[in-house]
Every structure is written in structure tokens, then in C-alpha cells.
Design a protein around this motif. Structure first.
Motif, PDB file in Angstrom:
ATOM      1  N   ALA A 162      18.946  16.623  -4.239  1.00 48.81           N
ATOM      2  CA  ALA A 162      18.320  17.467  -5.258  1.00 48.81           C
ATOM      3  C   ALA A 162      16.821  17.640  -5.013  1.00 48.81           C
ATOM      4  CB  ALA A 162      18.574  16.873  -6.643  1.00 48.81           C
ATOM      5  N   MET A 163      16.134  16.627  -4.547  1.00 46.76           N
ATOM      6  CA  MET A 163      14.695  16.640  -4.267  1.00 46.76           C
ATOM      7  C   MET A 163      13.877  16.913  -5.536  1.00 46.76           C
ATOM      8  SD  MET A 163      14.392  18.701  -0.611  1.00 46.76           S
ATOM      9  CE  MET A 163      12.586  18.640  -0.660  1.00 46.76           C
ATOM     10  N   PRO A 164      12.678  16.343  -5.631  1.00 43.43           N
ATOM     11  CA  PRO A 164      11.781  16.673  -6.746  1.00 43.43           C
ATOM     12  C   PRO A 164      11.405  18.156  -6.695  1.00 43.43           C
ATOM     13  CG  PRO A 164      11.042  14.699  -5.581  1.00 43.43           C
ATOM     14  CD  PRO A 164      12.121  15.309  -4.744  1.00 43.43           C
ATOM     15  N   ASN A 165      11.204  18.771  -7.848  1.00 45.07           N
ATOM     16  CA  ASN A 165      10.900  20.194  -7.901  1.00 45.07           C
ATOM     17  C   ASN A 165       9.643  20.555  -7.113  1.00 45.07           C
ATOM     18  OD1 ASN A 165      13.132  20.804  -9.498  1.00 45.07           O
ATOM     19  ND2 ASN A 165      12.014  20.493 -11.413  1.00 45.07           N
ATOM     20  N   ALA A 166       8.609  19.728  -7.225  1.00 44.23           N
ATOM     21  CA  ALA A 166       7.355  20.030  -6.525  1.00 44.23           C
ATOM     22  C   ALA A 166       7.559  20.022  -5.014  1.00 44.23           C
ATOM     23  CB  ALA A 166       6.283  19.014  -6.912  1.00 44.23           C
ATOM     24  N   ALA A 167       8.368  19.080  -4.526  1.00 44.73           N
ATOM     25  CA  ALA A 167       8.635  19.022  -3.086  1.00 44.73           C
ATOM     26  C   ALA A 167       9.445  20.223  -2.641  1.00 44.73           C
ATOM     27  CB  ALA A 167       9.356  17.728  -2.741  1.00 44.73           C
TER      28      ALA A 167
ATOM     29  N   GLN B 167      -6.815   9.336  10.528  1.00 47.10           N
ATOM     30  CA  GLN B 167      -7.078  10.516  11.356  1.00 47.10           C
ATOM     31  C   GLN B 167      -7.976  11.523  10.634  1.00 47.10           C
ATOM     32  OE1 GLN B 167      -6.274  11.102  14.459  1.00 47.10           O
ATOM     33  NE2 GLN B 167      -4.751   9.535  14.927  1.00 47.10           N
ATOM     34  N   GLY B 168      -8.501  11.124   9.471  1.00 43.36           N
ATOM     35  CA  GLY B 168      -9.453  11.968   8.766  1.00 43.36           C
ATOM     36  C   GLY B 168      -8.880  12.862   7.686  1.00 43.36           C
ATOM     37  N   PHE B 169      -7.607  12.701   7.387  1.00 36.36           N
ATOM     38  CA  PHE B 169      -7.002  13.505   6.326  1.00 36.36           C
ATOM     39  C   PHE B 169      -7.113  12.797   4.974  1.00 36.36           C
ATOM     40  CE2 PHE B 169      -4.933  15.044  10.157  1.00 36.36           C
ATOM     41  CZ  PHE B 169      -4.893  16.419   9.955  1.00 36.36           C
ATOM     42  N   THR B 170      -7.220  13.575   3.932  1.00 30.20           N
ATOM     43  CA  THR B 170      -7.106  13.054   2.579  1.00 30.20           C
ATOM     44  C   THR B 170      -5.629  13.163   2.184  1.00 30.20           C
ATOM     45  OG1 THR B 170      -9.334  13.740   1.974  1.00 30.20           O
ATOM     46  CG2 THR B 170      -7.799  13.331   0.167  1.00 30.20           C
ATOM     47  N   VAL B 171      -5.008  12.040   1.872  1.00 27.84           N
ATOM     48  CA  VAL B 171      -3.586  12.029   1.529  1.00 27.84           C
ATOM     49  C   VAL B 171      -3.456  11.538   0.094  1.00 27.84           C
ATOM     50  CG1 VAL B 171      -1.295  11.244   2.216  1.00 27.84           C
ATOM     51  CG2 VAL B 171      -3.086  11.494   3.951  1.00 27.84           C
ATOM     52  N   SER B 172      -2.973  12.414  -0.775  1.00 26.26           N
ATOM     53  CA  SER B 172      -2.936  12.125  -2.212  1.00 26.26           C
ATOM     54  C   SER B 172      -1.517  12.236  -2.747  1.00 26.26           C
ATOM     55  CB  SER B 172      -3.833  13.112  -2.975  1.00 26.26           C
ATOM     56  OG  SER B 172      -5.131  13.161  -2.414  1.00 26.26           O
ATOM     57  N   LEU B 173      -1.145  11.301  -3.605  1.00 25.13           N
ATOM     58  CA  LEU B 173       0.171  11.319  -4.221  1.00 25.13           C
ATOM     59  C   LEU B 173       0.304  12.476  -5.182  1.00 25.13           C
ATOM     60  CD1 LEU B 173       2.916   9.886  -4.656  1.00 25.13           C
ATOM     61  CD2 LEU B 173       1.802   8.544  -6.469  1.00 25.13           C
ATOM     62  N   VAL B 174       1.398  13.195  -5.113  1.00 20.85           N
ATOM     63  CA  VAL B 174       1.689  14.285  -6.043  1.00 20.85           C
ATOM     64  C   VAL B 174       2.682  13.751  -7.059  1.00 20.85           C
ATOM     65  CG1 VAL B 174       2.620  16.608  -6.310  1.00 20.85           C
ATOM     66  CG2 VAL B 174       1.330  16.000  -4.243  1.00 20.85           C
TER      67      VAL B 174
ATOM     68  N   PRO C 225       0.830  -1.212   0.000  1.00 20.44           N
ATOM     69  CA  PRO C 225       0.000   0.000   0.000  1.00 20.44           C
ATOM     70  C   PRO C 225       0.860   1.255   0.000  1.00 20.44           C
ATOM     71  CG  PRO C 225      -0.802  -1.582   1.636  1.00 20.44           C
ATOM     72  CD  PRO C 225       0.529  -2.095   1.153  1.00 20.44           C
ATOM     73  N   ASN C 226       0.540   2.173  -0.896  1.00 26.23           N
ATOM     74  CA  ASN C 226       1.219   3.468  -0.977  1.00 26.23           C
ATOM     75  C   ASN C 226       2.720   3.312  -1.215  1.00 26.23           C
ATOM     76  OD1 ASN C 226      -1.345   4.632  -0.102  1.00 26.23           O
ATOM     77  ND2 ASN C 226      -0.762   3.913   1.932  1.00 26.23           N
ATOM     78  N   GLY C 227       3.076   2.300  -1.988  1.00 29.30           N
ATOM     79  CA  GLY C 227       4.484   2.001  -2.209  1.00 29.30           C
ATOM     80  C   GLY C 227       5.130   2.756  -3.345  1.00 29.30           C
ATOM     81  N   LYS C 228       4.382   3.583  -4.023  1.00 30.42           N
ATOM     82  CA  LYS C 228       4.916   4.312  -5.178  1.00 30.42           C
ATOM     83  C   LYS C 228       4.856   5.804  -4.909  1.00 30.42           C
ATOM     84  CE  LYS C 228       6.289   3.849  -9.596  1.00 30.42           C
ATOM     85  NZ  LYS C 228       7.398   2.990 -10.037  1.00 30.42           N
ATOM     86  N   GLY C 229       5.988   6.457  -4.882  1.00 26.10           N
ATOM     87  CA  GLY C 229       6.007   7.903  -4.740  1.00 26.10           C
ATOM     88  C   GLY C 229       6.581   8.371  -3.413  1.00 26.10           C
ATOM     89  N   LEU C 230       7.126   9.591  -3.449  1.00 27.33           N
ATOM     90  CA  LEU C 230       7.776  10.184  -2.280  1.00 27.33           C
ATOM     91  C   LEU C 230       7.014  11.366  -1.707  1.00 27.33           C
ATOM     92  CD1 LEU C 230      11.448  10.387  -3.658  1.00 27.33           C
ATOM     93  CD2 LEU C 230      10.580   8.721  -2.004  1.00 27.33           C
ATOM     94  N   PHE C 231       6.172  11.982  -2.503  1.00 27.04           N
ATOM     95  CA  PHE C 231       5.628  13.285  -2.135  1.00 27.04           C
ATOM     96  C   PHE C 231       4.101  13.239  -2.140  1.00 27.04           C
ATOM     97  CE2 PHE C 231       5.023  17.925  -3.428  1.00 27.04           C
ATOM     98  CZ  PHE C 231       5.173  18.380  -2.119  1.00 27.04           C
ATOM     99  N   TRP C 232       3.493  13.621  -0.996  1.00 29.99           N
ATOM    100  CA  TRP C 232       2.055  13.490  -0.796  1.00 29.99           C
ATOM    101  C   TRP C 232       1.460  14.801  -0.282  1.00 29.99           C
ATOM    102  CZ3 TRP C 232      -0.160   8.510  -1.552  1.00 29.99           C
ATOM    103  CH2 TRP C 232       0.787   7.482  -1.780  1.00 29.99           C
TER     104      TRP C 232
END
Length: 360
Positions: free
Chosen positions: A113-118, A352-359, A81-88
């Protein structure tokens, strides 16, 4: 088949490497903190000009040599679960959105370097939270460690040699000598402190000795420079205590096996870094577990380790994130391996009631 193939890729079949490698990756932040004590004291043992990392990607080799085994690992990773991606993105109605970013606790330039969006989100955030804000000052961090010497040192009058047989003592002495350390000089350090030092490749130690910051620290430093509030989700004492609560025998075994891996750890770190940069976090554990000897006798110890160092800390960090997230516009950065899974931070925040979405 998978075990056999990866063992061949490791070039000598490290039959119980996974306990060591999983220890390293799941506890790398704690290991980096622990290594302060050694690196600051013995910085000369890490050559400042030896910053070139070497190592091959084991998964690329596996894909070439055994496509079926590689595909099996890919399928297993897809089930995490949620194994793809670094930034949410983390959202709740009525609150400005916040961000969750998975880090790798190393100084590798590709990681920094980090992803630009992060990076953009980090610059816009008003509050930045990392695992421990005490890492901002290494000397204060070391002082904090020394305030609780029983968590990192033998304080009962014994040394690490007293907990080893003659053969293992010789292995330890020779392994430390190869890394520029004298056993006599570090004999009162607990084994996981030493393992946190010897497990890191020479290139990582060299960069650190020359003053480079690992990603979490760099994030915190950039936040401070921009006038942002920086908070920690744990204390160093809590991190040290978590490691110290595990059986001494487990840490001794991890230290000896880390020494036995030698330069092969560079292949593992190279593979780990490639997976991190590509965001394939869910592939990490399947790849590492594939090198485990199924007859390893330390399964119980590792289960205790995974519970105490990974799962328990996930819950602590999720709970302590709540007041920060309720304020909104926060950037939370923790080790990437704390994000995926049924009890990873992504799922815990959703509960905890948050919506957590992959960016993307």
C-alpha cells in the motif's frame, strides 16, 4: 530476562534463531531473487489458495507478559540513529529534491500500500532507483543467475548432502519434503538458495507463485508503466557473489535452523511486518537480537555476514546513488534495514553533503 521472555514467546525457545532471522531480513531481497530459481521451477509446491498469513506479534505479547523487558527494547531502539520512519527527503542547494524510501521485500498487501506521501513522490519523480532493476523480468533474472552457476549451484561435482552428516541430511530431506520439494531435485543448489525459499512463509510463496510482486518490484513496475527511467544500484551478480563469499558452513547452519523454526517463522514475519508498517525500523534489530543465545558460537560468522551483506552494500548503494541524486527529482527505494545506523544510507548520504530529513 529479555532473551528468556522472547524465547518463551516463541513457544519452544529457539536458542540460535537470531542468526537465521537476521540473515533472512537483511538478505531478504537477495533471498527473493534466489527463490526465483526454486519458485519458477517448483511453483506447484506453493498452493495458490494458501495466501492467508498467520502469526502473532511477539512484541505485543512481550509487552503484556513482561513490560519491563519490552520497555528495555524500546529504549534500545530509541538509540538507533535514524531508526524511526520509512520516507526521507534528500536535498542539496541548487538541485531539485529527491526521496529515499525504505522497503520490505514481501508481497503483503499492507506493505504494498505504501504511505501516501511516498506514493505521491514516486509518481512525481523522473527517475526511480531500486536495489536491482534486473528483477523487472524474472525469467531474465533467472537466466542471469544461470550465467554464473557457481554462485548458486555446486559445480565441483558435489551435492549439499556431501556437506552434511547423516542426521542433518535427514533433517534437510524431511524439511524439504514438508514444503513440497524433493532433496534429489535440488541437491546441487547451494544452501542459501534453498534457505531463501524455505524461510519464506507459505502465504508469501503462494502469493508469489500466483504472480504477485514484492514491493521493490511493484515500485519498479509502476515506474515503467508511467514512462519513468528505472535504474539499479547493484547487479544480481553482485548480490549473488556477496552471499557466495560467506562461509559455506554459515549458510548450511542457517538452512538447517530455518527448517527447525518451521511455522514459528510466521510469528517473526508478522512482527517484522507490523514494525515496518508503523515505521519502527529501529526496533527491528533489538527485537531480533533478543532471541539470540548469548553463547552462540556463530557470532564471528554473523559479524562477517553483517559486514558483507549489510554495511558493504550500504556504501555501494550510497556511492551509486550520487549521480542520480545530483540530477534531482529521484525516488530511491531500498530495503528499510539499509537506512538506519551510523553506516546506514541516511547517514552516508549526509556525509556526502546532502540534507536528509524525515517526512512524517
Amino acid at each position: 530476562m529479555i532473551v528468556s521472555t522472547i524465547e518463551q514467546a516463541l513457544n519452544q525457545g529457539t536458542r540460535r534463531a537470531a542468526d537465521v532471522i537476521l540473515w533472512l531480513m537483511a538478505a531478504l531481497h537477495v533471498a527473493m531473487v534466489a527463490s526465483l530459481l526454486v519458485v519458477l521451477t517448483f511453483a506447484g509446491s506453493a498452493r495458490a489458495d494458501d495466501q492467508t498469513c498467520r502469526g502473532r506479534n511477539l512484541l505485543r505479547q512481550l509487552e503484556t507478559e513482561n513490560k519491563a523487558a519490552f520497555d528495555s527494547l524500546v529504549d534500545e531502539a530509541a538509540e538507533v540513529p535514524n531508526g524511526k520512519g520509512l520516507f526521507w527527503q534528500v536535498e542539496k542547494p541548487g538541485t531539485p529534491p529527491s526521496w529515499l524510501f525504505g522497503t520490505m521485500h514481501v508481497t503483503d498487501p499492507r506493505v504494498l500500500a505504501m504511505p501516501n506521501a511516498a506514493r505521491d513522490a514516486l509518481m512525481k519523480a523522473s527517475t526511480v532507483a531500486i536495489e536491482s532493476d534486473e528483477i523487472l523480468d524474472e525469467k531474465k533474472a533467472m537466466a542471469a543467475m544461470l550465467m554464473k552457476p557457481e554462485l548458486s549451484m555446486f559445480t565441483d561435482g558435489s551435492t549439499i548432502v556431501d556437506h552434511l552428516d547423516d542426521t542433518d541430511a535427514k533433517i534437510l530431506e524431511e524439511g524439504l519434503r514438508d514444503r513440497g520439494l524433493s532433496l534429489a531435485a535440488v541437491s546441487r543448489m547451494k544452501p542459501w538458495i534453498l534457505a531463501g525459499f524455505v524461510a519464506l512463509p507459505a502465504c508469501e510463496l503462494a502469493r508469489k507463485a500466483s504472480g504477485a510482486s514484492f514491493l521493490d518490484k511493484k515500485i519498479a513496475e509502476d515506474a515503467v508503466a508511467a514512462g519513468k527511467t528505472v535504474k539499479g544500484l547493484e547487479t544480481l551478480e553482485e548480490q549473488l557473489a556477496a552471499m557466495d563469499e560467506l562461509p559455506l558452513s554459515f549458510h548450511i547452519e542457517a538452512l538447517l535452523e530455518t527448517l527447525a523454526l518451521g511455522d514459528r517463522m510466521q510469528d517473526v514475519m508478522s512482527t517484522m511486518t507490523d514494525l515496518y508498517v508503523s515505521g519502527d525500523i529501529g526496533m527491528t534489530m533489538p527485537m531480533l537480537k533478543a532471541v539470540t543465545d548469548s553463547h552462540s558460537g556463530s557470532d564471528g560468522s554473523y559479524a562477517a555476514f553483517e559486514q558483507r551483506i549489510v554495511t558493504d552494500r550500504n556504501h555501494v548503494m550510497a556511492n551509486r546513488s550520487m549521480p542520480i541524486l545530483k540530477e534531482g527529482n529521484a525516488f530511491i527505494a531500498v530495503g528499510a534495514l539499509h537506512l538506519p545506523g551510523e553506516e546506514g544510507l541516511v547517514e552516508l548520504l549526509r556525509k556526502q553533503g546532502f540534507t536528509v530529513s524525515l517526512v512524517n
